[in-house]
Design a protein around this motif. Structure first.
Motif, mmCIF file in Angstrom:
data_model
loop_
_atom_site.group_PDB
_atom_site.id
_atom_site.type_symbol
_atom_site.label_atom_id
_atom_site.label_comp_id
_atom_site.label_asym_id
_atom_site.label_seq_id
_atom_site.Cartn_x
_atom_site.Cartn_y
_atom_site.Cartn_z
ATOM 1 N N GLY A 80 0.790 -1.223 0.000
ATOM 2 C CA GLY A 80 0.000 0.000 0.000
ATOM 3 C C GLY A 80 0.820 1.269 0.000
ATOM 4 N N GLY A 81 2.122 1.186 0.143
ATOM 5 C CA GLY A 81 2.982 2.357 0.085
ATOM 6 C C GLY A 81 3.415 2.860 1.442
ATOM 7 N N LEU A 82 2.836 2.382 2.524
ATOM 8 C CA LEU A 82 3.203 2.782 3.883
ATOM 9 C C LEU A 82 3.452 1.504 4.686
ATOM 10 C CD1 LEU A 82 3.618 5.326 5.570
ATOM 11 C CD2 LEU A 82 1.222 5.158 6.295
ATOM 12 N N TYR A 83 4.652 1.404 5.311
ATOM 13 C CA TYR A 83 5.071 0.156 5.927
ATOM 14 C C TYR A 83 5.666 0.424 7.315
ATOM 15 C CZ TYR A 83 5.046 -0.797 0.900
ATOM 16 O OH TYR A 83 4.693 -0.868 -0.419
ATOM 17 N N TRP A 84 5.504 -0.601 8.193
ATOM 18 C CA TRP A 84 6.238 -0.554 9.456
ATOM 19 C C TRP A 84 6.798 -1.936 9.743
ATOM 20 C CZ3 TRP A 84 4.581 -3.893 13.190
ATOM 21 C CH2 TRP A 84 3.229 -4.298 13.159
ATOM 22 N N GLN A 85 7.874 -1.919 10.531
ATOM 23 C CA GLN A 85 8.541 -3.186 10.865
ATOM 24 C C GLN A 85 9.207 -3.032 12.224
ATOM 25 O OE1 GLN A 85 10.873 -5.408 7.795
ATOM 26 N NE2 GLN A 85 12.610 -5.118 9.200
ATOM 27 N N ILE A 86 9.090 -4.077 13.068
ATOM 28 C CA ILE A 86 9.690 -4.090 14.412
ATOM 29 C C ILE A 86 10.548 -5.350 14.518
ATOM 30 C CG2 ILE A 86 9.271 -4.083 16.896
ATOM 31 C CD1 ILE A 86 6.540 -2.838 16.329
ATOM 32 N N ASP A 87 11.812 -5.135 14.881
ATOM 33 C CA ASP A 87 12.730 -6.255 15.111
ATOM 34 C C ASP A 87 13.043 -6.302 16.599
ATOM 35 O OD1 ASP A 87 13.309 -7.194 12.329
ATOM 36 O OD2 ASP A 87 13.964 -5.094 12.107
ATOM 37 N N GLN A 93 10.186 -10.626 14.718
ATOM 38 C CA GLN A 93 9.918 -9.521 13.783
ATOM 39 C C GLN A 93 8.421 -9.368 13.567
ATOM 40 O OE1 GLN A 93 10.848 -9.596 9.393
ATOM 41 N NE2 GLN A 93 12.492 -8.162 10.092
ATOM 42 N N LEU A 94 7.965 -8.153 13.744
ATOM 43 C CA LEU A 94 6.570 -7.829 13.449
ATOM 44 C C LEU A 94 6.547 -6.897 12.229
ATOM 45 C CD1 LEU A 94 5.242 -7.102 17.073
ATOM 46 C CD2 LEU A 94 5.033 -9.233 15.769
ATOM 47 N N TRP A 100 3.438 -7.625 3.305
ATOM 48 C CA TRP A 100 3.118 -8.988 2.877
ATOM 49 C C TRP A 100 4.193 -9.929 3.397
ATOM 50 C CZ3 TRP A 100 -1.435 -10.371 1.930
ATOM 51 C CH2 TRP A 100 -1.758 -11.563 1.266
ATOM 52 N N ASP A 101 4.982 -10.550 2.577
ATOM 53 C CA ASP A 101 6.021 -11.449 3.060
ATOM 54 C C ASP A 101 7.417 -10.871 2.864
ATOM 55 O OD1 ASP A 101 5.993 -11.532 0.365
ATOM 56 O OD2 ASP A 101 6.071 -13.714 0.151
ATOM 57 N N GLU A 102 7.496 -9.561 2.683
ATOM 58 C CA GLU A 102 8.788 -8.892 2.496
ATOM 59 C C GLU A 102 9.310 -8.390 3.839
ATOM 60 O OE1 GLU A 102 10.479 -8.418 -0.322
ATOM 61 O OE2 GLU A 102 9.024 -9.145 -1.799
ATOM 62 N N ALA A 103 10.611 -8.241 3.928
ATOM 63 C CA ALA A 103 11.248 -7.654 5.098
ATOM 64 C C ALA A 103 12.135 -6.515 4.640
ATOM 65 C CB ALA A 103 12.066 -8.698 5.850
ATOM 66 N N LEU A 104 12.179 -5.450 5.428
ATOM 67 C CA LEU A 104 12.963 -4.290 5.072
ATOM 68 C C LEU A 104 14.341 -4.347 5.706
ATOM 69 C CD1 LEU A 104 10.221 -1.526 5.524
ATOM 70 C CD2 LEU A 104 10.897 -2.708 3.422
ATOM 71 N N PRO A 105 15.366 -3.872 4.988
ATOM 72 C CA PRO A 105 16.716 -3.885 5.564
ATOM 73 C C PRO A 105 16.842 -2.840 6.667
ATOM 74 C CG PRO A 105 16.737 -2.786 3.438
ATOM 75 C CD PRO A 105 15.362 -3.352 3.601
ATOM 76 N N THR A 106 17.512 -3.215 7.739
ATOM 77 C CA THR A 106 17.693 -2.301 8.873
ATOM 78 C C THR A 106 19.168 -2.161 9.198
ATOM 79 O OG1 THR A 106 17.459 -4.095 10.477
ATOM 80 C CG2 THR A 106 15.444 -2.927 9.822
ATOM 81 N N ILE A 107 19.482 -1.144 9.974
ATOM 82 C CA ILE A 107 20.837 -0.910 10.459
ATOM 83 C C ILE A 107 20.769 -0.839 11.978
ATOM 84 C CG2 ILE A 107 22.768 0.687 10.490
ATOM 85 C CD1 ILE A 107 22.068 1.550 7.713
ATOM 86 N N ASP A 108 21.566 -1.647 12.633
ATOM 87 C CA ASP A 108 21.555 -1.681 14.094
ATOM 88 C C ASP A 108 22.211 -0.412 14.621
ATOM 89 O OD1 ASP A 108 21.175 -2.517 16.643
ATOM 90 O OD2 ASP A 108 22.924 -3.842 16.689
ATOM 91 N N THR A 109 21.468 0.323 15.414
ATOM 92 C CA THR A 109 21.980 1.563 16.005
ATOM 93 C C THR A 109 21.814 1.485 17.516
ATOM 94 O OG1 THR A 109 19.821 2.603 15.730
ATOM 95 C CG2 THR A 109 21.417 2.932 13.959
ATOM 96 N N PRO A 123 9.576 -3.390 -1.230
ATOM 97 C CA PRO A 123 8.930 -4.429 -2.028
ATOM 98 C C PRO A 123 8.608 -3.938 -3.435
ATOM 99 C CG PRO A 123 7.405 -3.536 -0.424
ATOM 100 C CD PRO A 123 8.746 -2.960 -0.102
ATOM 101 N N GLU A 124 8.566 -4.875 -4.363
ATOM 102 C CA GLU A 124 8.235 -4.565 -5.755
ATOM 103 C C GLU A 124 9.219 -3.557 -6.346
ATOM 104 O OE1 GLU A 124 5.686 -6.017 -7.572
ATOM 105 O OE2 GLU A 124 5.477 -7.327 -5.839
ATOM 106 N N HIS A 125 10.502 -3.649 -5.924
ATOM 107 C CA HIS A 125 11.576 -2.796 -6.430
ATOM 108 C C HIS A 125 11.303 -1.297 -6.197
ATOM 109 C CE1 HIS A 125 13.051 -6.385 -8.426
ATOM 110 N NE2 HIS A 125 11.866 -6.541 -9.013
ATOM 111 N N ALA A 126 10.562 -1.003 -5.165
ATOM 112 C CA ALA A 126 10.247 0.389 -4.838
ATOM 113 C C ALA A 126 11.348 0.975 -3.965
ATOM 114 C CB ALA A 126 8.895 0.473 -4.123
ATOM 115 N N ARG A 127 11.468 2.310 -4.041
ATOM 116 C CA ARG A 127 12.378 3.039 -3.158
ATOM 117 C C ARG A 127 11.547 3.658 -2.056
ATOM 118 N NH1 ARG A 127 17.496 2.518 -2.455
ATOM 119 N NH2 ARG A 127 17.887 4.763 -2.221
#
Length: 455
Positions: A80-87, A93-94, A100-109, A123-127
């Motif tokens: 849908g264009g708006l995403y959240w992710q919790i590690d 991971q939530l 959907w079944d994609e995961a976003l790359p994160t940087i440990d800070t 996802p879908e080659h989007a930036r």
């Protein structure tokens, strides 16, 4: 207009500068809009991040969960264009349903660092524009670190950018057209003194004035002053030359009169052959002086630009004078002059041209002489004189050019035509000799300058 036109050059330069300025302004406004839109997006994502941080929980068995999910429907729509992710701990991971079944790359800070905004692949080659932060859950027995990430698809930002550009580009085009029109009007007004200067110079050239007016802008005034000085010097030089020519003619009259008197005395003394030779040379000298002075006078009048002469009046005066000569009453004089036709020159010169040509026609015509004068173009006019006499052979025109008489049987024949040719050429006119197709005799056609018409 040619490419050398100052109006064209200034107009093109102004239009180019306006286009460059508007293009630079458009690029600058777009960059500012992009920057502000990105800041607003980051601020919005930060709010979602804070909401997520407030809803994260860790159960007794170490399972990570959320008290409530963000209410924006885009989080629930796949891609849908708006995403959240919790590690969380133990690689828990939530994710929002939109991932959907994609995961976003994160940087440990480390925890406690300010919000970090960056562009990531989605996802879908989007930036995606992402905001992420590591927090510590204080309500657990041990400090548990949780990494939160909220991201927005760049397509949403680009949609807003396209909407902005759809308003900006037409506005800049309209502004550019208005500025170009305004600049064209400004340049037109700025160049008005030069157009006025041209009009005043034409008035001087046509004899309606002798100097340029001084009520001009300061930038043009030096040019006007120099031109006035040049005109004054020119007029003074020509007037001095005209006076000297008159003095020369007057000075030659006395020696010629003395030689004429000597010829008469020789004839009285029985020396007729000598007297005839002297008379012939005196006559040749008089004709040559008259021709040279007529040419000089015409050249000076043309250069000085002294007024203009109604052609019709000059024709009528010349005809009245010629019709008093022997044999003229028996001829049919047909004159047709266009109304309002004017000659840009001295009246005396025009009457001398007419007199020489019509007098030559009178000497040779059997019964008819025709004169037609009409306009020829914007500034010139033509004069055609025809007669029904024997005509002029084409090979004799060159003799007239040289000032020679083409027939010795009649006094003065051909010399008046040569004087007329000199006067016409002095006014930068054109004269031609041919045979008349209607009357059969000589046809003389002349093109002379007329008075320039005012726009």
């Amino acid at each position: 207009m040619s490419r050398r036109s100052l109006l064209v050059r200034l107009g093109c330069a102004a239009a180019l500068m306006i286009l460059l300025a508007l293009a630079a302004g458009g690029v600058g406004l777009t960059l500012i809009f992009d920057r502000q839109m990105e800041r607003r997006a980051v601020a919005e994502l930060a709010l979602y991040l804070k909401a997520l941080a407030a809803e994260v929980r860790l159960d007794a068995d170490g399972t990570m969960g959320l008290e409530a999910t963000p209410s924006d429907p885009r989080f629930e729509q796949p891609y849908g264009g708006l995403y959240w992710q919790i590690d969380g701990p133990r690689r828990q991971q939530l994710r929002s349903r939109s991932l959907w079944d994609e995961a976003l790359p994160t940087i440990d800070t480390p925890p406690g660092r300010p919000l970090r905004a960056r562009w990531i692949d989605g996802p879908e080659h989007a930036r995606l524009l992402s905001v992420e932060r590591t927090i510590v859950l204080d309500d657990t027995a041990t400090d548990t670190k949780v990494h939160l990430l909220v991201a927005l698809d760049r397509a949403d930002l680009q949609a807003e950018r396209r909407s902005f550009l759809s308003l900006l580009v037409p506005s800049l085009i309209g502004l550019g057209l208005l500025l170009i029109i305004a600049m064209a009007g400004f340049i037109h007004l700025a160049l008005r003194p030069f157009r006025d200067l041209q009009a005043h110079l034409q008035a001087v050239r046509s004899g309606h004035g002798r100097e340029l007016p001084r009520g001009v802008p300061d930038e043009v005034q030096p040019v006007v002053d120099e031109l006035n000085r040049l005109l004054a010097f020119h007029d003074a030089s020509l007037e001095r030359a005209r006076t000297q020519a008159g003095d020369l003619a007057h000075g030659l009259k006395t020696p010629l009169a003395v030689m004429g008197a000597a010829a008469r005395r020789a004839r009285d003394g029985g020396q007729g052959a000598l007297a005839d030779e002297i008379d012939e040379q005196v006559g040749a000298m008089r004709r040559q002086v008259d021709r040279t002075l007529a040419r000089a006078r015409a050249g000076m009048a043309a250069a000085l630009g002294y007024g203009s002469t109604p052609v019709g009046d000059a024709v009528n005066k010349t005809l009245r004078a010629l019709q008093t000569l022997p044999g003229a009453q028996s001829l049919d004089w047909d004159a047709e002059v266009a109304q309002g036709l004017r000659f840009a020159g001295d009246e005396g010169d025009l009457m001398e041209i007419l007199g020489n040509l019509l007098d030559n026609a009178r000497k040779w015509a059997h019964s008819q002489i025709r004169l037609v004068a009409r306009e020829a173009g914007e500034r010139d006019w033509t004069l055609v004189i025809e007669d029904d006499g024997p005509g002029l052979p084409e090979d004799e025109a060159l003799r007239i050019e040289r000032g020679r008489r083409w027939d010795e049987s009649r006094p003065g024949t051909g010399f008046g035509l040569a004087i007329a040719r000199d006067l016409v050429e002095a006014y930068r006119g054109v004269i031609g000799f041919s045979r008349s197709s209607d009357l059969g005799g000589l046809r003389v056609s002349i093109t002379l300058p007329g008075q320039q018409r005012k726009e």
